[in-house]
Design a protein around this motif. Structure first.
Motif, mmCIF file in Angstrom:
data_model
loop_
_atom_site.group_PDB
_atom_site.id
_atom_site.type_symbol
_atom_site.label_atom_id
_atom_site.label_comp_id
_atom_site.label_asym_id
_atom_site.label_seq_id
_atom_site.Cartn_x
_atom_site.Cartn_y
_atom_site.Cartn_z
ATOM 1 N N UNK A 56 31.602 -7.826 9.579
ATOM 2 C CA UNK A 56 31.457 -6.703 10.505
ATOM 3 C C UNK A 56 30.052 -6.644 11.098
ATOM 4 N N UNK A 57 29.062 -7.144 10.386
ATOM 5 C CA UNK A 57 27.711 -7.220 10.958
ATOM 6 C C UNK A 57 27.671 -8.213 12.117
ATOM 7 N N UNK A 58 28.303 -9.365 11.936
ATOM 8 C CA UNK A 58 28.368 -10.354 13.012
ATOM 9 C C UNK A 58 29.273 -9.846 14.133
ATOM 10 N N UNK A 59 30.358 -9.142 13.767
ATOM 11 C CA UNK A 59 31.252 -8.585 14.789
ATOM 12 C C UNK A 59 30.516 -7.587 15.675
ATOM 13 N N UNK A 60 29.596 -6.820 15.092
ATOM 14 C CA UNK A 60 28.789 -5.887 15.882
ATOM 15 C C UNK A 60 27.908 -6.638 16.871
ATOM 16 N N UNK A 61 27.273 -7.712 16.406
ATOM 17 C CA UNK A 61 26.453 -8.545 17.292
ATOM 18 C C UNK A 61 27.315 -9.147 18.398
ATOM 19 N N UNK A 62 28.478 -9.650 18.026
ATOM 20 C CA UNK A 62 29.436 -10.232 18.975
ATOM 21 C C UNK A 62 29.807 -9.224 20.059
ATOM 22 N N UNK A 130 32.790 1.363 12.739
ATOM 23 C CA UNK A 130 33.583 2.169 11.803
ATOM 24 C C UNK A 130 33.525 1.598 10.388
ATOM 25 N N UNK A 131 33.404 0.284 10.270
ATOM 26 C CA UNK A 131 33.449 -0.365 8.967
ATOM 27 C C UNK A 131 32.082 -0.693 8.388
ATOM 28 N N UNK A 132 31.023 -0.311 9.084
ATOM 29 C CA UNK A 132 29.669 -0.563 8.589
ATOM 30 C C UNK A 132 29.047 0.743 8.078
ATOM 31 N N UNK A 133 28.413 0.701 6.915
ATOM 32 C CA UNK A 133 27.805 1.916 6.346
ATOM 33 C C UNK A 133 26.436 2.198 6.971
ATOM 34 N N UNK A 134 26.421 2.543 8.247
ATOM 35 C CA UNK A 134 25.174 2.773 8.975
ATOM 36 C C UNK A 134 24.792 4.250 8.884
ATOM 37 N N UNK A 135 23.547 4.507 8.528
ATOM 38 C CA UNK A 135 23.027 5.880 8.515
ATOM 39 C C UNK A 135 22.506 6.204 9.915
ATOM 40 N N UNK A 136 23.321 6.885 10.696
ATOM 41 C CA UNK A 136 23.008 7.083 12.098
ATOM 42 C C UNK A 136 21.966 8.188 12.295
ATOM 43 N N UNK A 139 17.514 7.730 16.992
ATOM 44 C CA UNK A 139 16.823 6.486 17.333
ATOM 45 C C UNK A 139 17.782 5.302 17.329
ATOM 46 N N UNK A 140 18.707 5.266 16.381
ATOM 47 C CA UNK A 140 19.649 4.146 16.310
ATOM 48 C C UNK A 140 20.673 4.203 17.435
ATOM 49 N N UNK A 141 21.080 5.402 17.811
ATOM 50 C CA UNK A 141 22.006 5.539 18.944
ATOM 51 C C UNK A 141 21.335 5.036 20.222
ATOM 52 N N UNK A 142 20.081 5.426 20.425
ATOM 53 C CA UNK A 142 19.341 4.971 21.604
ATOM 54 C C UNK A 142 19.178 3.459 21.585
ATOM 55 N N UNK A 143 18.900 2.909 20.405
ATOM 56 C CA UNK A 143 18.745 1.456 20.272
ATOM 57 C C UNK A 143 20.025 0.727 20.658
ATOM 58 N N UNK A 220 20.909 -1.975 11.117
ATOM 59 C CA UNK A 220 21.491 -2.261 9.796
ATOM 60 C C UNK A 220 20.502 -2.038 8.653
ATOM 61 N N UNK A 221 19.336 -1.483 8.962
ATOM 62 C CA UNK A 221 18.310 -1.200 7.943
ATOM 63 C C UNK A 221 17.866 -2.452 7.191
ATOM 64 N N UNK A 222 17.690 -3.545 7.936
ATOM 65 C CA UNK A 222 17.199 -4.781 7.340
ATOM 66 C C UNK A 222 15.772 -5.103 7.786
ATOM 67 N N UNK A 223 15.110 -4.088 8.332
ATOM 68 C CA UNK A 223 13.780 -4.286 8.894
ATOM 69 C C UNK A 223 12.725 -4.249 7.789
#
Length: 260
Positions: A56-62, A130-136, A139-143, A220-223
């Protein structure tokens, strides 16, 4: 921009004169990226993950890259089909009009049948989110919005550079597809899976990494480090467009007409 939207309405009405053809083409365009996404799905079904990236992380990038590409194909098609204006001498008419050549070329052609691709990419985007546990947060919406919009600017800039070559070559050259179709295929995966020179090229020369990989890490909070830099990374698409516009205006000044 009022002129641009008038072009938009006129061409939309003209394409809707053949409604059955329009909807069939739109339906067909829905399944073109679907087959590519199916390949992505079956790859993860077989191997589980790609380095440290989940499906799902790659699907988001896709989804983000394909959505940006589809929007640029729909609304920036005038530059992609610019060779026909030069070869037929129709660009001469645009030069004598008291309006920007950029707006006129943008408004010369729209591919509304690409709505099928836009819908497909949007569905994948929603499914992945929907399937990613993102803490929205705001700033993330704008990104996320900047990733799509600035991605459109990068593809539009590449179309513009390819169109500028037509001032010298008359006909469009297929090498531009390396950076449009090829760039889309490369950027639909996180760039750290490639060799370093590929990552560097598609980050600092053609800045797809700034609208896909780097801001994706932030969402994805991998920064590691200053997250603000990753959040603002998509703005590189705006910076990329400026030299493309400069090269375009240089090409317009070079143009000497194709009339006999």
């Amino acid at each position: 921009m009022s002129l641009y939207f008038k072009y938009l309405r006129i061409l939309f009405k003209s394409q809707m004169q053949y409604r059955t053809s329009f909807w069939l083409l739109t339906f067909g365009q829905f399944f073109i990226p679907f087959s590519v996404f199916a390949g992505l799905y079956f790859m993860f079904e077989r191997f589980g993950q790609l380095q440290d990236w989940s499906f799902f992380e790659v699907a988001l990038c896709f989804a983000i890259v394909h959505l940006a590409f589809s929007l640029s194909e729909c609304f920036s098609r005038g530059f992609d089909a610019f060779a026909t204006l030069v070869a037929g001498g129709d660009f001469d008419r645009l030069l004598v009009r008291p309006r920007s050549t950029v707006i006129q070329v943008l408004g010369s052609k729209f591919e509304f049948t690409r709505f099928g691709r836009i819908v497909q990419s949007s569905l994948v985007l929603v499914w992945a989110l929907y399937n990613l546990p993102i803490s929205w947060n705001a700033a993330k919406v704008i990104t996320l919005i900047l990733m799509v919009l600035c991605g459109v600017l990068i593809f539009t800039g590449i179309y513009m550079l390819a169109a500028t070559l037509c001032f010298w070559t008359i006909q469009g050259i297929e090498v531009a597809n390396i950076f449009t179709d090829g760039g889309r295929e490369m950027a639909q995966y996180p760039l750290n899976i490639y060799q370093k020179w590929v990552t560097v090229f598609f980050t600092f020369i053609i800045p797809f990494g700034f609208i896909s990989y780097l801001p994706l890490l932030y969402i994805l909070d991998k920064v590691q480090g200053n997250g603000m830099l990753y959040m603002l990374a998509p703005l590189a698409g705006v910076l990329f467009l400026f030299p493309c516009l400069l090269v375009w205006h240089m090409g317009v000044r070079y143009y000497r007409s194709t009339g006999s």
